[in-house]
Design an enzyme around this catalytic site. Structure first.
Site, PDB file in Angstrom:
ATOM      1  CB  CYS A   1     -61.865-112.138 -44.250  1.00  0.00           C
ATOM      2  SG  CYS A   1     -61.770-110.968 -45.608  1.00  0.00           S
TER       3      CYS A   1
ATOM      4  CG  HIS B   1     -57.489-113.908 -44.740  1.00  0.00           C
ATOM      5  ND1 HIS B   1     -58.427-114.883 -44.981  1.00  0.00           N
ATOM      6  CD2 HIS B   1     -57.897-112.820 -45.420  1.00  0.00           C
ATOM      7  CE1 HIS B   1     -59.359-114.406 -45.773  1.00  0.00           C
ATOM      8  NE2 HIS B   1     -59.070-113.156 -46.059  1.00  0.00           N
TER       9      HIS B   1
ATOM     10  CD  GLU C   1     -57.245-117.534 -42.757  1.00  0.00           C
ATOM     11  OE1 GLU C   1     -57.114-116.801 -41.745  1.00  0.00           O
ATOM     12  OE2 GLU C   1     -57.929-117.220 -43.734  1.00  0.00           O
TER      13      GLU C   1
HETATM   14  N1  GLN Z   1     -64.893-109.581 -49.923  1.00  0.00           N
HETATM   15  C1  GLN Z   1     -65.334-110.801 -49.319  1.00  0.00           C
HETATM   16  C2  GLN Z   1     -66.783-110.734 -48.892  1.00  0.00           C
HETATM   17  O1  GLN Z   1     -67.391-109.708 -48.977  1.00  0.00           O
HETATM   18  C3  GLN Z   1     -64.490-111.181 -48.122  1.00  0.00           C
HETATM   19  C4  GLN Z   1     -63.073-111.463 -48.576  1.00  0.00           C
HETATM   20  C5  GLN Z   1     -62.365-112.508 -47.788  1.00  0.00           C
HETATM   21  O2  GLN Z   1     -62.950-113.254 -47.003  1.00  0.00           O
HETATM   22  N2  GLN Z   1     -61.087-112.636 -48.057  1.00  0.00           N
HETATM   23  O3  GLN Z   1     -67.310-111.724 -48.479  1.00  0.00           O
END
Ligand code: GLN
Length: 202
Positions: free
Chosen positions: A79, A178, A180
């Protein structure tokens, strides 16, 4: 047993450390350049990429991270971590930098406000026959990739079907979701194996 660092500036560090330990790795938190020197691989967790970037800059970790990745250290970003590993980003804040390494363009917060958070089945190349139950939280997606990038997974159903959400380029990998958080640690196993093979090769 390889030692895998978790970049511990911000984000869900503990969840990744647990998942990696389930996958048979030893883990350490990485906040300083000398801690980065001692790991065989690194996970960049989910969180907020703008904050992670600012902290990496003030902890003087951006250049050391770039150097180790150029030198062949395996890294996996989830992410916000995917955003950090992208060579190019869209929708970043003014001046937002990444560590880079994967030849891809990633769009931040791509799935839109109506689906801040959602789950989807994602079949993942090289990680078993059952599709992965993927959790997305204000997730990015991958808009385009260069020739060296292998697409490991795309969202399978719903309005976002076909979107690229998991990639690998050599020793670097990234997922928009994610792994994890779900108790299914196939992605962490895959990465831990990659790190193990790398330490044998180098
Ligand atoms: N929206 C977040 C970003 O731009 C990422 C979201 C996340 O890691 N769950 O960093």
């Amino acid at each position: 047993v390889p030692t895998i660092g978790v970049l511990a500036l911000q984000g869900d560090v503990r969840e990744h450390a647990r998942a990696l330990e389930e996958a048979g790795a030893r883990t350490v938190k990485v906040r300083r350049p000398d801690e980065l020197e001692r790991v065989d691989g690194l996970v960049l967790p989910g969180g907020e990429s703008t904050t992670m970037w600012r902290l990496a800059r003030s902890f003087e970790l951006l250049e050391p991270l770039r150097k180790r990745i150029e030198a062949g250290m395996p890294a996996y970003g989830s992410c916000a971590g995917m955003i950090m590993l992208a060579d190019r980003i869209r929708g970043g804040v003014a001046g937002q930098e990444t560590v880079g390494g994967i030849d891809m363009t990633v769009r931040r917060n791509a799935f839109g406000r109506q689906v801040d958070s959602f789950e989807a089945a994602v079949p993942l190349t090289g990680m078993g026959d059952t599709p992965y139950h993927a959790v997305f939280i204000r997730a990015p997606w991958v808009e385009s990739v260069g020739d060296a990038v292998e697409i490991l997974g795309r969202a399978e159903s719903g309005q976002n079907a076909g979107r690229i959400v998991a990639v690998r380029q050599g020793r670097l990998m990234a997922t928009a979701f994610h792994p994890e958080l779900t108790g299914d640690f196939r992605v962490h196993h895959y990465f831990a194996d990659l790190v193990r093979r790398t330490t044998e090769e180098d």
